[in-house]
Design an enzyme around this catalytic site. Structure first.
Site, PDB file in Angstrom:
ATOM      1  N   ASP A  11       1.181  -1.382   0.423  1.00  0.00           N
ATOM      2  CA  ASP A  11       0.066  -0.110   0.284  1.00  0.00           C
ATOM      3  C   ASP A  11       0.718   0.916   0.310  1.00  0.00           C
ATOM      4  O   ASP A  11       1.395   1.319   0.727  1.00  0.00           O
ATOM      5  CB  ASP A  11      -0.339   0.120   1.531  1.00  0.00           C
ATOM      6  CG  ASP A  11      -2.135   1.286   1.603  1.00  0.00           C
ATOM      7  OD1 ASP A  11      -1.521   2.176   0.530  1.00  0.00           O
ATOM      8  OD2 ASP A  11      -2.923   1.064   2.218  1.00  0.00           O
ATOM      9  N   HIS A  18      -8.855   5.429   2.647  1.00  0.00           N
ATOM     10  CA  HIS A  18      -7.627   4.147   1.829  1.00  0.00           C
ATOM     11  C   HIS A  18      -8.777   3.310   1.324  1.00  0.00           C
ATOM     12  O   HIS A  18      -8.351   2.022   1.545  1.00  0.00           O
ATOM     13  CB  HIS A  18      -7.784   3.750   3.569  1.00  0.00           C
ATOM     14  CG  HIS A  18      -5.984   4.200   4.829  1.00  0.00           C
ATOM     15  ND1 HIS A  18      -4.996   3.654   4.049  1.00  0.00           N
ATOM     16  CD2 HIS A  18      -7.035   4.764   5.482  1.00  0.00           C
ATOM     17  CE1 HIS A  18      -5.028   4.485   5.365  1.00  0.00           C
ATOM     18  NE2 HIS A  18      -5.782   5.305   6.475  1.00  0.00           N
ATOM     19  N   ASP A  53      -4.445  -1.500  -2.250  1.00  0.00           N
ATOM     20  CA  ASP A  53      -3.084  -2.382  -2.172  1.00  0.00           C
ATOM     21  C   ASP A  53      -2.709  -2.854  -3.934  1.00  0.00           C
ATOM     22  O   ASP A  53      -3.481  -2.531  -4.183  1.00  0.00           O
ATOM     23  CB  ASP A  53      -3.075  -3.879  -1.551  1.00  0.00           C
ATOM     24  CG  ASP A  53      -2.701  -3.127   0.396  1.00  0.00           C
ATOM     25  OD1 ASP A  53      -1.642  -3.654   0.343  1.00  0.00           O
ATOM     26  OD2 ASP A  53      -4.282  -2.412   0.310  1.00  0.00           O
ATOM     27  N   TYR A  90      -3.963   9.927   0.090  1.00  0.00           N
ATOM     28  CA  TYR A  90      -3.471   8.965   1.851  1.00  0.00           C
ATOM     29  C   TYR A  90      -2.582   8.274   2.135  1.00  0.00           C
ATOM     30  O   TYR A  90      -2.695   7.172   1.695  1.00  0.00           O
ATOM     31  CB  TYR A  90      -4.923   8.641   2.226  1.00  0.00           C
ATOM     32  CG  TYR A  90      -5.469   8.989   3.814  1.00  0.00           C
ATOM     33  CD1 TYR A  90      -5.126  10.419   4.254  1.00  0.00           C
ATOM     34  CD2 TYR A  90      -5.568   7.772   4.157  1.00  0.00           C
ATOM     35  CE1 TYR A  90      -4.884  10.243   5.646  1.00  0.00           C
ATOM     36  CE2 TYR A  90      -5.239   8.189   5.763  1.00  0.00           C
ATOM     37  CZ  TYR A  90      -4.815   9.634   6.193  1.00  0.00           C
ATOM     38  OH  TYR A  90      -4.986  10.135   7.949  1.00  0.00           O
ATOM     39  N   LYS A 132      -7.821  -4.920   3.686  1.00  0.00           N
ATOM     40  CA  LYS A 132      -8.934  -4.813   4.798  1.00  0.00           C
ATOM     41  C   LYS A 132      -8.956  -5.887   5.742  1.00  0.00           C
ATOM     42  O   LYS A 132      -9.268  -6.147   6.624  1.00  0.00           O
ATOM     43  CB  LYS A 132     -10.164  -3.936   4.851  1.00  0.00           C
ATOM     44  CG  LYS A 132     -10.310  -2.859   3.522  1.00  0.00           C
ATOM     45  CD  LYS A 132      -9.339  -1.100   4.425  1.00  0.00           C
ATOM     46  CE  LYS A 132      -9.238   0.119   4.422  1.00  0.00           C
ATOM     47  NZ  LYS A 132      -8.063  -0.187   2.587  1.00  0.00           N
ATOM     48  N   TYR A 228       1.837  -0.356  14.938  1.00  0.00           N
ATOM     49  CA  TYR A 228       1.138  -0.837  13.467  1.00  0.00           C
ATOM     50  C   TYR A 228       1.324   0.255  13.099  1.00  0.00           C
ATOM     51  O   TYR A 228       0.500   0.896  13.026  1.00  0.00           O
ATOM     52  CB  TYR A 228      -0.748  -0.856  13.999  1.00  0.00           C
ATOM     53  CG  TYR A 228      -1.253  -1.398  13.456  1.00  0.00           C
ATOM     54  CD1 TYR A 228      -1.439  -2.812  13.459  1.00  0.00           C
ATOM     55  CD2 TYR A 228      -2.182  -0.824  12.870  1.00  0.00           C
ATOM     56  CE1 TYR A 228      -2.566  -2.874  11.903  1.00  0.00           C
ATOM     57  CE2 TYR A 228      -3.106  -0.833  11.238  1.00  0.00           C
ATOM     58  CZ  TYR A 228      -2.606  -2.464  11.292  1.00  0.00           C
ATOM     59  OH  TYR A 228      -3.828  -3.108  10.191  1.00  0.00           O
ATOM     60  N   LYS A 231      -3.189  -2.418   8.269  1.00  0.00           N
ATOM     61  CA  LYS A 231      -3.240  -4.168   8.637  1.00  0.00           C
ATOM     62  C   LYS A 231      -2.604  -4.581   6.636  1.00  0.00           C
ATOM     63  O   LYS A 231      -2.928  -4.026   5.924  1.00  0.00           O
ATOM     64  CB  LYS A 231      -4.900  -3.971   8.144  1.00  0.00           C
ATOM     65  CG  LYS A 231      -5.752  -5.713   8.872  1.00  0.00           C
ATOM     66  CD  LYS A 231      -5.238  -5.558  10.579  1.00  0.00           C
ATOM     67  CE  LYS A 231      -6.111  -6.826  10.762  1.00  0.00           C
ATOM     68  NZ  LYS A 231      -5.678  -6.438  12.541  1.00  0.00           N
ATOM     69  N   ASP A 232      -1.782  -5.752   7.427  1.00  0.00           N
ATOM     70  CA  ASP A 232      -1.542  -6.343   6.858  1.00  0.00           C
ATOM     71  C   ASP A 232      -1.829  -7.322   5.205  1.00  0.00           C
ATOM     72  O   ASP A 232      -1.903  -8.923   5.402  1.00  0.00           O
ATOM     73  CB  ASP A 232      -0.056  -7.798   7.027  1.00  0.00           C
ATOM     74  CG  ASP A 232      -0.270  -8.276   8.887  1.00  0.00           C
ATOM     75  OD1 ASP A 232      -1.599  -7.850   8.984  1.00  0.00           O
ATOM     76  OD2 ASP A 232       0.072  -8.597   9.010  1.00  0.00           O
ATOM     77  N   SER A 242      -5.014 -30.960 -12.785  1.00  0.00           N
ATOM     78  CA  SER A 242      -3.982 -31.972 -12.169  1.00  0.00           C
ATOM     79  C   SER A 242      -3.327 -32.332 -11.311  1.00  0.00           C
ATOM     80  O   SER A 242      -1.909 -31.972 -10.802  1.00  0.00           O
ATOM     81  CB  SER A 242      -3.359 -32.028 -13.296  1.00  0.00           C
ATOM     82  OG  SER A 242      -3.941 -31.018 -14.711  1.00  0.00           O
ATOM     83  N   ARG A 265     -10.047   0.266  10.492  1.00  0.00           N
ATOM     84  CA  ARG A 265      -8.857   0.653  11.093  1.00  0.00           C
ATOM     85  C   ARG A 265      -7.730  -0.576  11.973  1.00  0.00           C
ATOM     86  O   ARG A 265      -7.761  -0.595  12.731  1.00  0.00           O
ATOM     87  CB  ARG A 265      -9.466   1.230  12.823  1.00  0.00           C
ATOM     88  CG  ARG A 265      -9.772   2.119  12.638  1.00  0.00           C
ATOM     89  CD  ARG A 265     -10.699   3.465  13.495  1.00  0.00           C
ATOM     90  NE  ARG A 265     -11.365   5.033  13.282  1.00  0.00           N
ATOM     91  CZ  ARG A 265     -10.209   5.931  12.708  1.00  0.00           C
ATOM     92  NH1 ARG A 265      -8.990   5.824  13.046  1.00  0.00           N
ATOM     93  NH2 ARG A 265     -10.600   6.992  12.000  1.00  0.00           N
ATOM     94  N   TYR A 347      -3.926  -2.198  15.944  1.00  0.00           N
ATOM     95  CA  TYR A 347      -3.730  -0.572  15.155  1.00  0.00           C
ATOM     96  C   TYR A 347      -4.101   0.241  16.073  1.00  0.00           C
ATOM     97  O   TYR A 347      -5.305   0.017  16.910  1.00  0.00           O
ATOM     98  CB  TYR A 347      -4.848  -0.431  14.188  1.00  0.00           C
ATOM     99  CG  TYR A 347      -4.770   0.720  13.152  1.00  0.00           C
ATOM    100  CD1 TYR A 347      -4.201   1.143  12.079  1.00  0.00           C
ATOM    101  CD2 TYR A 347      -5.697   1.151  13.768  1.00  0.00           C
ATOM    102  CE1 TYR A 347      -4.558   2.136  11.549  1.00  0.00           C
ATOM    103  CE2 TYR A 347      -5.694   2.766  13.784  1.00  0.00           C
ATOM    104  CZ  TYR A 347      -5.396   3.695  12.281  1.00  0.00           C
ATOM    105  OH  TYR A 347      -5.216   4.498  11.860  1.00  0.00           O
TER     106      TYR A 347
HETATM  107  C1  F6R Z   1      -8.322  -0.407   7.827  1.00  0.00           C
HETATM  108  C2  F6R Z   1      -8.068   0.661   6.874  1.00  0.00           C
HETATM  109  C3  F6R Z   1      -8.564   1.902   7.521  1.00  0.00           C
HETATM  110  C4  F6R Z   1      -8.477   2.590   8.503  1.00  0.00           C
HETATM  111  C5  F6R Z   1      -8.834   3.930   8.535  1.00  0.00           C
HETATM  112  C6  F6R Z   1      -8.558   5.743   9.999  1.00  0.00           C
HETATM  113  O1  F6R Z   1      -6.809  -1.200   7.826  1.00  0.00           O
HETATM  114  O2  F6R Z   1      -6.733   1.239   6.546  1.00  0.00           O
HETATM  115  O3  F6R Z   1      -9.601   1.660   8.008  1.00  0.00           O
HETATM  116  O4  F6R Z   1      -7.441   2.465  10.037  1.00  0.00           O
HETATM  117  O5  F6R Z   1      -9.120   4.498   7.834  1.00  0.00           O
HETATM  118  O6  F6R Z   1      -7.034   5.953   9.552  1.00  0.00           O
HETATM  119  P1  F6R Z   1      -6.487   6.653   9.336  1.00  0.00           P
HETATM  120  O7  F6R Z   1      -5.994   6.262  10.830  1.00  0.00           O
HETATM  121  O8  F6R Z   1      -5.092   7.087   8.482  1.00  0.00           O
HETATM  122  O9  F6R Z   1      -6.574   8.311   9.462  1.00  0.00           O
HETATM  123 MG    MG Z   2      -4.045   2.063   3.296  1.00  0.00          MG
HETATM  124 MG    MG Z   3      -4.859  -1.960   2.109  1.00  0.00          MG
END
Ligand code: F6R
Ligand code: MG
Ligand code: MG
Length: 379
Positions: A11, A18, A53, A90, A132, A228, A231-232, A242, A265, A347
């Protein structure tokens, strides 16, 4: 000749928030990867997107952990990050944790799944890519694909699969691994991989000849960065047909949705929704978590595809179910079990909130709160 299939993902900035990837960022990543193909570092490349991603699906003959191939992916993501920064995407560059490339992308942020094999007469592979959620999201479908005859008829019917498979399982907390054979150690396997907050399947091998069948990305960004940082979101490669589960047997677990960790989050439980490429944009409460399935036939090391395998009305019902499950969970709001228990949240800015309030805790046996006539808490 052995061929290597490497899927490296990161990402490097979201559009908007996100939820997705900007086309200019994607174009730059693709351009750098294609240059690597022209230079002969890789044989072929296909670029996938799931949520915020980007994954580079690459074929080459340099083996797993090739520093040349990893460096190419690193540079593609690095240059993509420059574009992402310019557009103020972002979290631009959020998964590129190191300043400079040092031989291997493991531990530097990007997720990676790799396998090496001799290309069969016909080599169908499926690359699953989720946003996510976390690598343990693959535990349940891998169990069903490779160890559950109620899902995979081939385990019963096909003599080349009848002996079963070996699961390579990792304890994400200690980094220790264990290999368990199915069907004979099935219940032992489930002791571990049912505990999705701790154990992840790294790979699956065919028992009769040790041939690699599946490989997953098992990076835990939380541990790599010491905190954190996202999320990975995982990738998974599965070989099909086969002597391996048929394409339909590999996809079947996704027709019956289940719950995974991630979503908003990285701190919630939610259904993993199988979607067509164009719908891999998690927007509702930053979700629900999404998964795409990119099918390829590999021909002389070239990636013929991708075929968008969840772009099939037969998965509409799973998507409807996911929306129903999402509604039930959203009703819980900030309450568990929709919100993950504290130790699973990772996180978090939550410790800061807790820190602020910690001195206000008093032993309940000895004191009851007293309030002044104005309703203030008396000391
Ligand atoms: C979860 C994810 C989003 C962010 C959320 C808050 O993997 O990427 O749900 O956690 O949008 O993001 P920030 O803390 O960057 O404002
Ligand atoms: Mg992201
Ligand atoms: Mg992602």
């Amino acid at each position: 000749m052995k061929l290597t299939l490497s899927v490296i993902k990161a990402d490097i900035g979201g559009f908007v928030g996100h939820s997705s990837v900007h086309k200019d960022v994607l174009a730059k990543v693709r351009e750098v990867a294609e240059e690597g193909k022209d230079k002969g570092i890789i044989r072929d490349v296909s670029v996938l997107v799931c949520g915020d991603d980007i994954a580079l699906v690459m074929t080459h003959t340099k083996g797993v952990d090739s520093s040349e191939v990893h460096e190419l992916a690193w540079n593609a993501f690095k240059e993509g990050t420059e574009v992402a920064k310019k557009l103020k995407m972002y979290g631009a560059g959020q998964d590129l944790l190191a300043e400079a490339f040092s031989g291997n992308v493991k531990g530097m942020g990007p997720g990676i799944a790799e396998m090496e094999f001799v290309e069969r007469k016909s080599e169908p592979v499926i690359v699953f890519f989720a946003d996510k959620t976390s690598p343990s999201a693959w535990n349940l479908p891998l169990y069903e694909m490779f160890a559950d005859p109620m899902n995979t008829a081939g385990l019963v019917i096909d003599p080349s699969m009848h002996e079963g498979f070996i699961f390579d399982v990792m304890d994400a907390y200690t980094g220790m691994g264990i290999q368990l054979k199915t069907p004979e150690e099935l219940y032992d396997l489930l002791v571990f991989i049912g505990a999705t907050s701790r154990y992840v399947v790294r790979a699956v091998y065919r028992k009769s000849d040790g041939e690699i069948a599946a490989a997953a990305s098992t990076q835990k960004l939380s541990f790599m960065a010491g905190r954190y940082v996202g999320k990975d979101d995982p990738v998974l490669i599965v070989r099909a047909q086969s002597g391996f589960p048929a394409v339909g047997e590999v996809l079947e677990p996704f027709a019956r949705p289940w719950l995974v960790e991630g979503w908003m989050r990285g701190s919630h439980t939610g259904p993993l929704m199988p979607v067509a490429f164009k719908n891999a944009k998690p927007t509702r409460f930053d979700g629900p978590p999404r998964v795409i399935a990119a099918g390829y036939q590999i021909a002389d090391g070239y990636l013929i595809g991708p075929s968008d395998l969840f772009d099939d009305p037969a998965f509409d019902h799973a998507r409807e179910e996911c929306n129903k499950m999402a509604n039930i969970l959203r009703r819980q709001g900030i309450f568990e079990p929709h919100r993950l228990p504290p130790e699973e949240m990772e996180y978090t800015t939550l410790p800061k909130v807790l820190e602020k309030l910690k001195d206000r805790f008093k032993l309940v046996e000895t004191e009851r709160p007293k309030f002044s006539s104005e309703g203030e808490i008396a000391e």
